[in-house]
Motif scaffolding. Sequence first.
Motif, PDB file in Angstrom:
ATOM      1  N   MET A   1       0.939  -1.090  -0.123  1.00 46.41           N
ATOM      2  CA  MET A   1      -0.188  -0.048   0.013  1.00 46.41           C
ATOM      3  C   MET A   1       0.844   1.285  -0.222  1.00 46.41           C
ATOM      4  N   ASP A 106      -7.326  -3.992  -0.431  1.00 54.25           N
ATOM      5  CA  ASP A 106      -7.634  -4.266  -1.995  1.00 54.25           C
ATOM      6  C   ASP A 106      -9.098  -4.835  -2.278  1.00 54.25           C
ATOM      7  N   ASP A 107      -9.748  -4.403  -3.060  1.00 52.25           N
ATOM      8  CA  ASP A 107     -11.077  -4.897  -3.637  1.00 52.25           C
ATOM      9  C   ASP A 107     -11.971  -4.900  -2.465  1.00 52.25           C
ATOM     10  N   GLU A 130      -5.355   4.744  -5.695  1.00 49.90           N
ATOM     11  CA  GLU A 130      -5.702   4.074  -4.704  1.00 49.90           C
ATOM     12  C   GLU A 130      -7.224   3.720  -4.589  1.00 49.90           C
ATOM     13  N   ARG A 133      -7.589   0.642  -6.271  1.00 53.49           N
ATOM     14  CA  ARG A 133      -7.080  -0.625  -5.442  1.00 53.49           C
ATOM     15  C   ARG A 133      -7.992  -1.127  -4.789  1.00 53.49           C
ATOM     16  N   VAL A 134      -8.871  -0.075  -4.097  1.00 50.65           N
ATOM     17  CA  VAL A 134      -9.871  -0.557  -3.052  1.00 50.65           C
ATOM     18  C   VAL A 134     -11.153  -0.909  -3.660  1.00 50.65           C
TER      19      VAL A 134
END
Length: 273
Positions: A1, A106-107, A130, A133-134
């Motif tokens: 991260m 993530d996810d 970012e 990524r999430v």
Amino acid sequence: MSKARETAVYTHGHHESVLRSHTWRTAANSAAYLLGSLKPHMKILDIGCGPGTITADLAKLVPDGHATGVDHAPGILDQARATAAGRGLANVDFAVADVHSLDYPDDTFCVVHAHQVLQHVGDPVQALREMRRVTRPGGFIAVRDADYAAMTWYPAVPGLDDWLDLYERVARAGGGEPDAGRRLTAWALAAGLTDITATSATWTFATPEERAWWSGLWADRTVASAYAERATQGGHATGERLRAVSEAWREWGRQEDGWFAVLHGEILCRKEA
């Protein structure tokens, strides 16, 4: 991260004249381009939630899901929580976060949304990385930002040209990019996003009530908000100049044929599955 952190300052602050605008915002008038993609079960992250009016609307639209509102300024979150509580919503929560380094795995989310955020951050490309990524594979990154240089109005009250020049200089001195709307697609591509739908939309203020509201909040913001402090402390304007700009806003607001349009760029990006 990533360990990147916010380096820009939020130009407006949270003076009452700023919140007058922020609390007017709804999912309908500020996120219409996203609403057709929402499903009842979705988990949403709303970045830069401010007083929470859009977050609460999004939570209501995902009754079997959840909405999380985050903001870099802890002080505004109590108002956001009160907004959600006042609407009786149980599927929403709020937290402090920095979009450059989100404290989520993530996810995590089906939708990551940011309204009028990237214009104020130090590294919008990192912010979008970012956000990507999430977001879950197949999910959406939704971003909307105004473009100050594209704002237009009538009649041509001279002091409003001075307002625009001054605002752009103050915002850039604080590390932001006030003409963010036109840059969203470029930033998204630089962040590695590929499935991008770019649109635009406007707010228009033309009725007597709309003119009074829009001119009044900007007239007050110009002399009484964090923006006013940054303008004077940064050497961009004297108090006299700010008062003249404030009066220009009130003069425009008194015009029977007054019209003001705010252009927004929008991107709806689908994360690859």
